[in-house]
Design an enzyme around this catalytic site. Structure first.
Site, short mmCIF file in Angstrom:
data_model
loop_
_atom_site.label_atom_id
_atom_site.label_comp_id
_atom_site.label_asym_id
_atom_site.label_seq_id
_atom_site.Cartn_x
_atom_site.Cartn_y
_atom_site.Cartn_z
N CYS A 27 -12.55 5.66 -5.97
CA CYS A 27 -11.67 4.72 -5.75
C CYS A 27 -10.48 3.99 -5.71
O CYS A 27 -9.61 4.38 -5.78
CB CYS A 27 -12.97 3.72 -5.18
SG CYS A 27 -12.42 2.33 -3.42
N HIS A 58 -17.49 5.94 -3.70
CA HIS A 58 -18.19 5.30 -4.23
C HIS A 58 -18.49 6.62 -4.70
O HIS A 58 -20.41 6.60 -4.37
CB HIS A 58 -18.29 4.28 -4.89
CG HIS A 58 -17.78 3.20 -4.51
ND1 HIS A 58 -17.56 2.79 -5.90
CD2 HIS A 58 -15.94 2.30 -3.88
CE1 HIS A 58 -16.43 1.45 -5.40
NE2 HIS A 58 -15.98 2.18 -4.63
N GLU A 62 -20.56 7.07 -7.53
CA GLU A 62 -22.02 6.14 -8.30
C GLU A 62 -22.93 5.42 -7.37
O GLU A 62 -23.81 5.40 -8.42
CB GLU A 62 -21.33 5.31 -9.55
CG GLU A 62 -20.79 3.90 -8.96
CD GLU A 62 -19.16 4.13 -8.30
OE1 GLU A 62 -18.26 5.34 -8.00
OE2 GLU A 62 -18.95 3.22 -7.77
N1 GLN Z 1 -9.03 -1.20 -1.66
C1 GLN Z 1 -9.44 -1.57 -3.67
C2 GLN Z 1 -8.26 -1.95 -4.28
O1 GLN Z 1 -7.24 -1.41 -3.69
C3 GLN Z 1 -10.46 -0.54 -4.12
C4 GLN Z 1 -11.56 -0.51 -3.43
C5 GLN Z 1 -13.01 -0.41 -4.37
O2 GLN Z 1 -12.18 0.41 -5.35
N2 GLN Z 1 -13.57 -0.46 -4.10
O3 GLN Z 1 -7.69 -1.36 -5.89
#
Ligand code: GLN
Length: 199
Positions: A80, A178, A180
């Protein structure tokens, strides 16, 4: 021998990754200082807020040592916000947002839009022996462009098309979701990273 897998512990969901590493047969290790990079076999960049993590990487003098370690072959899994940090190019980033530019991908931040800021999706990850997983997306990015060295492992369909959400480039792995957070007790994507990508 068990692999020592670091988790960048500046911001984000660090503890969940440590648990996933343990359950996947690795030894978890927190990374906060440049010296911490010396004792690990692989590294996970957790989800969180990519702009914040990027600023903290500079404040903790980790940005350039981490870039060097990646260039020297350190296997890294960005999840992410971590995917955003690995990307060569960021769309919808903050005006001064920097990245490690390690993976030949262009990612769009918060790409899935407001109404679906967070959602779950079944992903067929049998090609990496991870079975079918319920992937959790939280204000997730997607991959909008990728270079010839990048292998797309999973995609998600939205109204605007098909979007890669799990990709590998050699020793680098990146997921929009995610891994995890799982239903059940198996962390298949972590297993793939530790046992295949990082070995
Ligand atoms: N939207 C977040 C970002 O730009 C990432 C979101 C996340 O890691 N769950 O960093």
């Amino acid at each position: 021998m068990k692999k020592r897998v670091g988790v960048l512990a500046l911001q984000g969901d660090v503890r969940e990754h440590c648990n996933a590493i343990q359950k996947s047969g690795g030894i978890d290790s927190l990374v906060r200082r440049p010296d911490d990079l010396k004792s690990i076999d692989a590294l996970i960049l957790p989800g969180g807020e990519s702009t914040t993590i990027e600023k903290l990487l500079h404040i903790f003098n980790l940005f350039h040592p981490l870039k060097e370690a990646i260039n020297a072959g350190l296997p890294v899994f960005g999840t992410c916000a971590g995917m955003i940090l690995l990307a060569r190019e960021i769309l919808d980033g903050s005006s001064d947002q920097d990245s490690l530019a390690a993976m030949d991908i262009t990612v769009r931040r918060n790409a899935f839009g407001r109404q679906v800021d967070s959602f779950e999706k079944e992903l067929d990850l049998q090609s990496i022996d991870a079975g079918v997983v319920t992937a959790v997306f939280i204000r997730a990015p997607w991959i909008e462009r990728y270079g010839p060295e990048v292998e797309i492992i999973a995609t998600v369909q939205s109204d605007s098309g098909v979007h890669p959400v799990l990709a590998r480039q050699g020793r680098l792995l990146a997921s929009s979701f995610h891994p995890e957070i799982v239903v059940g007790d198996r962390y298949g994507v972590h297993e793939f990273f530790i046992n295949k990508v990082a070995s």
